[in-house]
Design a protein around this motif. Structure first.
Motif, PDB file in Angstrom:
ATOM      1  N   ALA A  44       0.834  -1.198   0.000  1.00  0.00           N
ATOM      2  CA  ALA A  44       0.000   0.000   0.000  1.00  0.00           C
ATOM      3  C   ALA A  44       0.875   1.257   0.000  1.00  0.00           C
ATOM      4  O   ALA A  44       1.969   1.259   0.548  1.00  0.00           O
ATOM      5  CB  ALA A  44      -0.918   0.004   1.210  1.00  0.00           C
ATOM      6  N   VAL A  45       0.356   2.309  -0.630  1.00  0.00           N
ATOM      7  CA  VAL A  45       1.054   3.591  -0.712  1.00  0.00           C
ATOM      8  C   VAL A  45       0.123   4.679  -0.211  1.00  0.00           C
ATOM      9  O   VAL A  45      -1.049   4.720  -0.579  1.00  0.00           O
ATOM     10  CB  VAL A  45       1.480   3.898  -2.163  1.00  0.00           C
ATOM     11  N   LYS A  46       0.644   5.555   0.623  1.00  0.00           N
ATOM     12  CA  LYS A  46      -0.118   6.712   1.093  1.00  0.00           C
ATOM     13  C   LYS A  46       0.435   7.937   0.379  1.00  0.00           C
ATOM     14  O   LYS A  46       1.649   8.146   0.346  1.00  0.00           O
ATOM     15  CB  LYS A  46       0.022   6.876   2.605  1.00  0.00           C
ATOM     16  N   VAL A  47      -0.462   8.733  -0.193  1.00  0.00           N
ATOM     17  CA  VAL A  47      -0.078   9.972  -0.869  1.00  0.00           C
ATOM     18  C   VAL A  47      -0.626  11.128  -0.055  1.00  0.00           C
ATOM     19  O   VAL A  47      -1.816  11.172   0.257  1.00  0.00           O
ATOM     20  CB  VAL A  47      -0.629  10.021  -2.311  1.00  0.00           C
ATOM     21  N   GLN A  48       0.260  12.048   0.308  1.00  0.00           N
ATOM     22  CA  GLN A  48      -0.140  13.247   1.030  1.00  0.00           C
ATOM     23  C   GLN A  48       0.315  14.459   0.239  1.00  0.00           C
ATOM     24  O   GLN A  48       1.411  14.459  -0.315  1.00  0.00           O
ATOM     25  CB  GLN A  48       0.495  13.295   2.422  1.00  0.00           C
ATOM     26  N   ILE A  49      -0.543  15.492   0.184  1.00  0.00           N
ATOM     27  CA  ILE A  49      -0.176  16.738  -0.471  1.00  0.00           C
ATOM     28  C   ILE A  49      -0.398  17.864   0.514  1.00  0.00           C
ATOM     29  O   ILE A  49      -1.458  17.962   1.128  1.00  0.00           O
ATOM     30  CB  ILE A  49      -0.992  16.965  -1.761  1.00  0.00           C
TER      31      ILE A  49
ATOM     32  N   VAL B 290      -3.576  19.157   2.410  1.00  0.00           N
ATOM     33  CA  VAL B 290      -4.792  19.395   1.637  1.00  0.00           C
ATOM     34  C   VAL B 290      -5.343  18.114   1.009  1.00  0.00           C
ATOM     35  O   VAL B 290      -6.459  18.105   0.508  1.00  0.00           O
ATOM     36  CB  VAL B 290      -4.572  20.474   0.558  1.00  0.00           C
ATOM     37  N   LEU B 291      -4.562  17.029   1.045  1.00  0.00           N
ATOM     38  CA  LEU B 291      -5.024  15.753   0.505  1.00  0.00           C
ATOM     39  C   LEU B 291      -4.259  14.628   1.171  1.00  0.00           C
ATOM     40  O   LEU B 291      -3.049  14.745   1.407  1.00  0.00           O
ATOM     41  CB  LEU B 291      -4.802  15.696  -1.014  1.00  0.00           C
ATOM     42  N   SER B 292      -4.954  13.553   1.477  1.00  0.00           N
ATOM     43  CA  SER B 292      -4.331  12.347   2.007  1.00  0.00           C
ATOM     44  C   SER B 292      -5.151  11.164   1.528  1.00  0.00           C
ATOM     45  O   SER B 292      -6.342  11.075   1.822  1.00  0.00           O
ATOM     46  CB  SER B 292      -4.290  12.378   3.534  1.00  0.00           C
ATOM     47  N   ARG B 293      -4.509  10.275   0.760  1.00  0.00           N
ATOM     48  CA  ARG B 293      -5.211   9.108   0.223  1.00  0.00           C
ATOM     49  C   ARG B 293      -4.318   7.884   0.269  1.00  0.00           C
ATOM     50  O   ARG B 293      -3.102   7.970   0.116  1.00  0.00           O
ATOM     51  CB  ARG B 293      -5.612   9.347  -1.249  1.00  0.00           C
TER      52      ARG B 293
ATOM     53  N   SER C 261      -9.076  21.152  -8.667  1.00  0.00           N
ATOM     54  CA  SER C 261      -9.681  22.004  -7.641  1.00  0.00           C
ATOM     55  C   SER C 261      -8.638  22.725  -6.789  1.00  0.00           C
ATOM     56  O   SER C 261      -8.988  23.558  -5.968  1.00  0.00           O
ATOM     57  CB  SER C 261     -10.598  21.168  -6.741  1.00  0.00           C
ATOM     58  N   PHE C 262      -7.360  22.439  -6.997  1.00  0.00           N
ATOM     59  CA  PHE C 262      -6.303  23.072  -6.219  1.00  0.00           C
ATOM     60  C   PHE C 262      -6.045  24.480  -6.729  1.00  0.00           C
ATOM     61  O   PHE C 262      -6.008  24.723  -7.935  1.00  0.00           O
ATOM     62  CB  PHE C 262      -4.999  22.273  -6.310  1.00  0.00           C
ATOM     63  N   ALA C 263      -5.846  25.419  -5.822  1.00  0.00           N
ATOM     64  CA  ALA C 263      -5.484  26.781  -6.190  1.00  0.00           C
ATOM     65  C   ALA C 263      -4.066  26.776  -6.775  1.00  0.00           C
ATOM     66  O   ALA C 263      -3.239  25.944  -6.394  1.00  0.00           O
ATOM     67  CB  ALA C 263      -5.532  27.684  -4.965  1.00  0.00           C
ATOM     68  N   PRO C 264      -3.783  27.671  -7.716  1.00  0.00           N
ATOM     69  CA  PRO C 264      -2.422  27.747  -8.245  1.00  0.00           C
ATOM     70  C   PRO C 264      -1.404  28.005  -7.130  1.00  0.00           C
ATOM     71  O   PRO C 264      -1.690  28.726  -6.178  1.00  0.00           O
ATOM     72  CB  PRO C 264      -2.481  28.945  -9.200  1.00  0.00           C
ATOM     73  N   GLY C 265      -0.255  27.366  -7.261  1.00  0.00           N
ATOM     74  CA  GLY C 265       0.797  27.559  -6.276  1.00  0.00           C
ATOM     75  C   GLY C 265       1.672  26.326  -6.150  1.00  0.00           C
ATOM     76  O   GLY C 265       1.559  25.381  -6.921  1.00  0.00           O
ATOM     77  N   PHE C 266       2.546  26.358  -5.153  1.00  0.00           N
ATOM     78  CA  PHE C 266       3.460  25.253  -4.902  1.00  0.00           C
ATOM     79  C   PHE C 266       2.884  24.312  -3.853  1.00  0.00           C
ATOM     80  O   PHE C 266       2.252  24.750  -2.893  1.00  0.00           O
ATOM     81  CB  PHE C 266       4.819  25.774  -4.425  1.00  0.00           C
ATOM     82  N   TYR C 267       3.142  23.024  -4.051  1.00  0.00           N
ATOM     83  CA  TYR C 267       2.688  21.981  -3.139  1.00  0.00           C
ATOM     84  C   TYR C 267       3.805  20.970  -2.961  1.00  0.00           C
ATOM     85  O   TYR C 267       4.662  20.822  -3.824  1.00  0.00           O
ATOM     86  CB  TYR C 267       1.448  21.264  -3.704  1.00  0.00           C
ATOM     87  N   ILE C 268       3.780  20.269  -1.835  1.00  0.00           N
ATOM     88  CA  ILE C 268       4.713  19.168  -1.582  1.00  0.00           C
ATOM     89  C   ILE C 268       3.914  17.867  -1.626  1.00  0.00           C
ATOM     90  O   ILE C 268       2.956  17.690  -0.866  1.00  0.00           O
ATOM     91  CB  ILE C 268       5.394  19.296  -0.202  1.00  0.00           C
ATOM     92  N   VAL C 269       4.311  16.975  -2.528  1.00  0.00           N
ATOM     93  CA  VAL C 269       3.686  15.657  -2.646  1.00  0.00           C
ATOM     94  C   VAL C 269       4.589  14.660  -1.937  1.00  0.00           C
ATOM     95  O   VAL C 269       5.779  14.574  -2.238  1.00  0.00           O
ATOM     96  CB  VAL C 269       3.505  15.249  -4.129  1.00  0.00           C
ATOM     97  N   THR C 270       4.019  13.914  -0.994  1.00  0.00           N
ATOM     98  CA  THR C 270       4.777  12.918  -0.244  1.00  0.00           C
ATOM     99  C   THR C 270       4.151  11.552  -0.460  1.00  0.00           C
ATOM    100  O   THR C 270       2.942  11.387  -0.314  1.00  0.00           O
ATOM    101  CB  THR C 270       4.791  13.255   1.261  1.00  0.00           C
ATOM    102  N   LEU C 271       4.983  10.571  -0.839  1.00  0.00           N
ATOM    103  CA  LEU C 271       4.551   9.187  -0.977  1.00  0.00           C
ATOM    104  C   LEU C 271       5.197   8.386   0.138  1.00  0.00           C
ATOM    105  O   LEU C 271       6.412   8.480   0.344  1.00  0.00           O
ATOM    106  CB  LEU C 271       4.973   8.619  -2.326  1.00  0.00           C
ATOM    107  N   ILE C 272       4.369   7.609   0.828  1.00  0.00           N
ATOM    108  CA  ILE C 272       4.851   6.799   1.951  1.00  0.00           C
ATOM    109  C   ILE C 272       4.500   5.344   1.661  1.00  0.00           C
ATOM    110  O   ILE C 272       3.332   5.009   1.437  1.00  0.00           O
ATOM    111  CB  ILE C 272       4.201   7.246   3.271  1.00  0.00           C
TER     112      ILE C 272
END
Length: 64
Positions: free
Chosen positions: A10-15, A23-26, A40-51
């Protein structure tokens, strides 16, 4: 956004946004591709983390 998933479990994705607010965790089962709709995300920078198990990978992305 499409992510390649080479993990066997299983992989968890967090943004998180630029302020660090999550703003997101799946959770996803193992597979080749992970598709995320960021329209639906506002323009800008985000950090995507995969666990996956004990491994964690983070990447900065920009949403236009």
């Amino acid at each position: 956004m499409r992510l390649n998933n080479s993990a066997t479990g299983a992989v968890k994705v967090q943004i998180a946004n630029a302020s660090g607010k999550q703003v997101l965790s799946r959770n996803f089962n193992s597979g080749n591709k992970i598709d995320l709709n960021l329209e639906s995300f506002a323009p800008g920078f985000y950090i995507v983390t995969l666990i996956s198990g004990e491994q964690t990978v983070s990447q900065k992305i920009m949403v236009l």
